[in-house]
Design a protein around this motif. Structure first.
Motif, PDB file in Angstrom:
ATOM      1  N   LEU A 137       4.549 110.656   5.000  1.00 31.94           N
ATOM      2  CA  LEU A 137       4.690 109.217   5.257  1.00 31.94           C
ATOM      3  C   LEU A 137       3.945 108.394   4.206  1.00 31.94           C
ATOM      4  CD1 LEU A 137       4.431 108.911   9.148  1.00 31.94           C
ATOM      5  CD2 LEU A 137       6.459 108.550   7.734  1.00 31.94           C
ATOM      6  N   GLU A 138       2.767 108.887   3.826  1.00 32.64           N
ATOM      7  CA  GLU A 138       2.006 108.163   2.797  1.00 32.64           C
ATOM      8  C   GLU A 138       2.769 108.171   1.470  1.00 32.64           C
ATOM      9  OE1 GLU A 138      -2.478 108.848   4.637  1.00 32.64           O
ATOM     10  OE2 GLU A 138      -1.725 110.244   3.121  1.00 32.64           O
ATOM     11  N   GLY A 139       3.422 109.287   1.178  1.00 28.09           N
ATOM     12  CA  GLY A 139       4.233 109.359  -0.039  1.00 28.09           C
ATOM     13  C   GLY A 139       5.364 108.348  -0.005  1.00 28.09           C
ATOM     14  N   MET A 140       5.960 108.179   1.168  1.00 33.11           N
ATOM     15  CA  MET A 140       7.029 107.184   1.295  1.00 33.11           C
ATOM     16  C   MET A 140       6.478 105.781   1.083  1.00 33.11           C
ATOM     17  SD  MET A 140       9.546 108.607   4.186  1.00 33.11           S
ATOM     18  CE  MET A 140      10.809 107.523   3.552  1.00 33.11           C
ATOM     19  N   MET A 141       5.279 105.530   1.618  1.00 29.44           N
ATOM     20  CA  MET A 141       4.676 104.206   1.413  1.00 29.44           C
ATOM     21  C   MET A 141       4.325 103.997  -0.054  1.00 29.44           C
ATOM     22  SD  MET A 141       2.340 103.320   4.706  1.00 29.44           S
ATOM     23  CE  MET A 141       1.847 104.935   5.202  1.00 29.44           C
ATOM     24  N   ASP A 142       3.898 105.065  -0.728  1.00 30.36           N
ATOM     25  CA  ASP A 142       3.612 104.951  -2.174  1.00 30.36           C
ATOM     26  C   ASP A 142       4.855 104.491  -2.927  1.00 30.36           C
ATOM     27  OD1 ASP A 142       1.066 105.926  -1.759  1.00 30.36           O
ATOM     28  OD2 ASP A 142       1.550 107.989  -2.364  1.00 30.36           O
ATOM     29  N   ARG A 143       6.014 105.006  -2.516  1.00 32.08           N
ATOM     30  CA  ARG A 143       7.251 104.689  -3.239  1.00 32.08           C
ATOM     31  C   ARG A 143       7.780 103.300  -2.863  1.00 32.08           C
ATOM     32  NH1 ARG A 143       7.462 110.324  -2.405  1.00 32.08           N
ATOM     33  NH2 ARG A 143       8.675 110.265  -0.474  1.00 32.08           N
ATOM     34  N   GLU A 172      -5.824 108.268  12.050  1.00 33.21           N
ATOM     35  CA  GLU A 172      -6.680 107.147  11.678  1.00 33.21           C
ATOM     36  C   GLU A 172      -6.440 106.679  10.242  1.00 33.21           C
ATOM     37  OE1 GLU A 172      -8.476 105.121  13.344  1.00 33.21           O
ATOM     38  OE2 GLU A 172      -9.474 104.108  11.679  1.00 33.21           O
ATOM     39  N   SER A 173      -6.421 107.622   9.306  1.00 28.99           N
ATOM     40  CA  SER A 173      -6.265 107.206   7.901  1.00 28.99           C
ATOM     41  C   SER A 173      -4.888 106.593   7.683  1.00 28.99           C
ATOM     42  CB  SER A 173      -6.488 108.390   6.961  1.00 28.99           C
ATOM     43  OG  SER A 173      -5.484 109.371   7.166  1.00 28.99           O
ATOM     44  N   LEU A 174      -3.886 107.138   8.366  1.00 25.64           N
ATOM     45  CA  LEU A 174      -2.520 106.601   8.225  1.00 25.64           C
ATOM     46  C   LEU A 174      -2.459 105.173   8.775  1.00 25.64           C
ATOM     47  CD1 LEU A 174       0.480 107.046   7.508  1.00 25.64           C
ATOM     48  CD2 LEU A 174       0.804 107.906   9.840  1.00 25.64           C
ATOM     49  N   LEU A 175      -3.060 104.953   9.943  1.00 26.10           N
ATOM     50  CA  LEU A 175      -3.040 103.607  10.524  1.00 26.10           C
ATOM     51  C   LEU A 175      -3.757 102.606   9.619  1.00 26.10           C
ATOM     52  CD1 LEU A 175      -3.605 104.507  14.288  1.00 26.10           C
ATOM     53  CD2 LEU A 175      -1.567 103.415  13.330  1.00 26.10           C
ATOM     54  N   GLN A 176      -4.860 103.048   9.033  1.00 22.53           N
ATOM     55  CA  GLN A 176      -5.575 102.141   8.120  1.00 22.53           C
ATOM     56  C   GLN A 176      -4.706 101.810   6.913  1.00 22.53           C
ATOM     57  OE1 GLN A 176      -9.580 103.268   7.169  1.00 22.53           O
ATOM     58  NE2 GLN A 176     -10.128 103.649   9.296  1.00 22.53           N
ATOM     59  N   ARG A 177      -3.998 102.811   6.426  1.00 22.79           N
ATOM     60  CA  ARG A 177      -3.110 102.586   5.274  1.00 22.79           C
ATOM     61  C   ARG A 177      -1.975 101.611   5.649  1.00 22.79           C
ATOM     62  NH1 ARG A 177      -0.489 105.287   0.843  1.00 22.79           N
ATOM     63  NH2 ARG A 177       0.807 103.607   0.007  1.00 22.79           N
ATOM     64  N   ILE A 178      -1.410 101.791   6.833  1.00 23.90           N
ATOM     65  CA  ILE A 178      -0.324 100.910   7.294  1.00 23.90           C
ATOM     66  C   ILE A 178      -0.826  99.468   7.366  1.00 23.90           C
ATOM     67  CG2 ILE A 178       1.161 100.357   9.267  1.00 23.90           C
ATOM     68  CD1 ILE A 178       1.174 103.455   9.831  1.00 23.90           C
TER      69      ILE A 178
END
Ligand SMILES: [Zn+2]
Ligand SMILES: [Zn+2]
Length: 261
Positions: A137-143, A172-178
């Motif tokens: 998911l983080e990779g998708m957000m990077d793109r 937790e880290s994903l929610l913070q990134r979102i």
């Protein structure tokens, strides 16, 4: 008052079915019958060939009382994901809303969320799988090119993972990134019809997302118009219990916050 929006649905279901009035009109009619004010078509990007923006415009003209968003569910399909992303970039100005999803774990050509894989996942290290899922998911957000994330804790789908300390530490880290990226997440009734028997995401994740200021859309992930707004009464009860009184709505990727009653 019924909840106002359903922002995740698949008119084409599981194959390419080009958009026509015959395919789309029942979705507008069911939305009206269920009291929805806004719906977003979010077919899987692998069926993008069937999406026809002119047909969506015609549907809007025929149904001016229901707001109809042009959207797509973009995922991390190792085969089609890249072409899907290019299509989203090319059609960004005609799209209102893009959902980002991870249905695949790295190195695995099969979707992890197939219900038939339950026994296999019962034997796996789900904490490790969840870490890989979050990285996807983080990779998708990077793109980029995403407005909201769908079924945030989909990795729990098989109902075989009960980590000590619950799900929050794993997200937790994903929610913070979102929150940093300013994306929304959906609260989806689809999990209630899956083995896990729980909405996406789990309530502690919803609570944490609220603390972080992440807005929510609402979703059924319907694969038939009859499934639109499925279990929305139950969802309304959950929102009330959590003190959620407003949701995010979109037009051409611009977000506004609307009351749910
Ligand atoms: Zn999905
Ligand atoms: Zn979906």
């Amino acid at each position: 008052m019924p909840l106002p929006i359903d922002y995740h649905m698949h008119p084409q279901a599981h194959s390419i079915k080009p958009y026509t009035p015959e395919l789309l009109q029942p979705w507008a009619e069911t939305a009206r019958a269920k009291g929805l004010k806004e719906i977003a078509f979010t077919d899987h990007d692998r069926y993008r060939e069937g999406v026809d923006f002119d047909q969506i415009d015609a549907l809007r003209e025929a149904n001016p009382d229901v707001k109809i968003l042009a959207g797509i569910e973009l995922d991390n399909d190792p085969v089609t994901g890249k072409a899907g992303r290019l299509w989203v970039e090319e059609n960004w100005d005609r799209l209102d809303f893009v959902l980002g999803s991870a249905h695949y774990l790295p190195g695995d050509p099969e979707m992890f969320d197939q219900v038939s894989r339950k026994d296999e996942f019962a034997k796996r290290d789900l904490a490790a799988d969840c870490a890989l899922y979050v990285r996807e998911l983080e990779g998708m957000m990077d793109r980029g090119g995403i407005d909201a994330l769908s079924h945030l804790d989909l990795i729990k789908i098989h109902g075989v993972w009960h980590p000590e300390g619950g799900l929050p530490p794993h997200f937790e880290s994903l929610l913070q990134r979102i929150a940093r990226d300013g994306l929304a997440i959906e609260i989806s009734t689809a999990g209630w019809r899956k083995p896990v028997g729980e909405q996406y995401p789990q309530v502690d994740l919803i609570r944490r997302a609220r603390q972080l200021g992440i807005p929510f859309t609402l979703a059924s992930d319907a694969h038939s118009h009859a499934q639109l707004a499925e279990e929305y009464e139950r969802l309304a009860g959950l929102l009330k219990q959590l003190g959620i009184s407003e949701v995010a709505a979109y037009e051409k990727h611009q977000r506004r916050i609307i009351p749910i009653t």
